[in-house]
Design a protein around this motif. Structure first.
Motif, short mmCIF file in Angstrom:
data_model
loop_
_atom_site.label_atom_id
_atom_site.label_comp_id
_atom_site.label_asym_id
_atom_site.label_seq_id
_atom_site.Cartn_x
_atom_site.Cartn_y
_atom_site.Cartn_z
N ALA A 37 8.30 4.34 2.33
CA ALA A 37 7.22 3.39 2.59
C ALA A 37 6.00 4.13 3.12
O ALA A 37 6.07 5.30 3.47
CB ALA A 37 7.67 2.33 3.59
N GLY A 38 4.89 3.39 3.18
CA GLY A 38 3.65 3.96 3.69
C GLY A 38 2.77 2.88 4.30
O GLY A 38 3.14 1.71 4.35
N THR A 39 1.61 3.28 4.77
CA THR A 39 0.67 2.32 5.35
C THR A 39 -0.31 1.80 4.31
O THR A 39 -1.04 0.85 4.57
CB THR A 39 -0.12 2.95 6.52
OG1 THR A 39 -0.74 4.15 6.05
CG2 THR A 39 0.79 3.26 7.69
N GLU A 40 -0.38 2.45 3.16
CA GLU A 40 -1.24 2.03 2.06
C GLU A 40 -0.40 2.05 0.79
O GLU A 40 0.56 2.79 0.67
CB GLU A 40 -2.40 3.01 1.89
CG GLU A 40 -3.31 3.13 3.09
CD GLU A 40 -4.38 4.19 2.89
OE1 GLU A 40 -4.67 4.57 1.74
OE2 GLU A 40 -4.92 4.65 3.92
N LEU A 69 5.00 -0.94 1.54
CA LEU A 69 4.43 -0.83 2.88
C LEU A 69 5.55 -0.78 3.91
O LEU A 69 6.67 -1.24 3.65
CB LEU A 69 3.52 -2.02 3.16
CG LEU A 69 2.27 -2.11 2.29
CD1 LEU A 69 1.57 -3.45 2.53
CD2 LEU A 69 1.33 -0.95 2.57
N LEU A 70 5.24 -0.26 5.09
CA LEU A 70 6.25 -0.15 6.15
C LEU A 70 6.96 -1.47 6.42
O LEU A 70 8.16 -1.52 6.62
CB LEU A 70 5.60 0.35 7.45
CG LEU A 70 5.04 1.76 7.44
CD1 LEU A 70 4.34 2.04 8.76
CD2 LEU A 70 6.11 2.78 7.16
N GLU A 71 6.18 -2.56 6.41
CA GLU A 71 6.77 -3.86 6.75
C GLU A 71 7.67 -4.42 5.64
O GLU A 71 8.34 -5.43 5.83
CB GLU A 71 5.71 -4.87 7.15
CG GLU A 71 4.57 -5.02 6.19
CD GLU A 71 3.39 -4.09 6.46
OE1 GLU A 71 2.35 -4.32 5.82
OE2 GLU A 71 3.48 -3.15 7.26
N GLN A 72 7.74 -3.74 4.51
CA GLN A 72 8.56 -4.21 3.40
C GLN A 72 9.96 -3.61 3.40
O GLN A 72 10.76 -3.95 2.54
CB GLN A 72 7.88 -3.92 2.06
CG GLN A 72 6.62 -4.72 1.84
CD GLN A 72 5.93 -4.33 0.56
OE1 GLN A 72 5.24 -3.34 0.47
NE2 GLN A 72 6.15 -5.14 -0.47
#
Length: 136
Positions: A37-40, A69-72
């Motif tokens: 995951a990432g922030t973008e 994304l991180l929240e996923q």
């Protein structure tokens, strides 16, 4: 008992972290659950990474993975940052380390292959260190 969850994190989640997720699943899916995951988000996984992962490992990352994304991703036990050099994204975990890998995007196949080899080696080392890492 559930398998420990590992997240490979970098800003764009399009190249190094995607390679690490794919190689983790290939070499250690019986030991861990792997995510990246990432922030973008990028609209696609890096096409050089996709091409070389198919050629070298027979893995079609476009079929099995997507930019996230991180929240996923779910809560994880281990966070591996790829070497963001500036501000690596933060994700709560039991253990964290940075692999300090330069982004091969836009570079030659040789640079990509070198990065892929380093990631493979580090994933295999992670398997060996599993019990040590989760004791901390």
């Amino acid at each position: 008992m559930t398998k420990p969850k590992v997240a490979f994190i970098c800003v764009h989640n399009s190249c190094r972290s995607q390679i690490a997720e794919a190689l983790g699943k290939k070499f250690a899916s019986d030991e861990f659950e792997f995510f990246s995951a990432g922030t973008e988000l990028r609209p696609h996984i890096n096409q050089d990474a996709v091409r070389l992962m198919k050629k070298i490992y027979g893995i079609d990352m476009e079929e099995t993975q997507q930019s996230k994304l991180l929240e996923q991703i779910p809560s994880v036990d281990i966070v591996i940052t790829m070497g963001c050099n500036v501000n690596c994204p933060f994700l709560p975990c039991l253990y964290r380390e940075d692999w300090g890998l330069d982004d091969p995007s836009g570079q030659s196949d040789e640079v990509f292959l070198e990065t892929m080899n380093k990631i493979e080696k580090k994933v295999k080392e992670l398997i060996i260190r599993k019990d040590e890492l989760l004791k901390k």
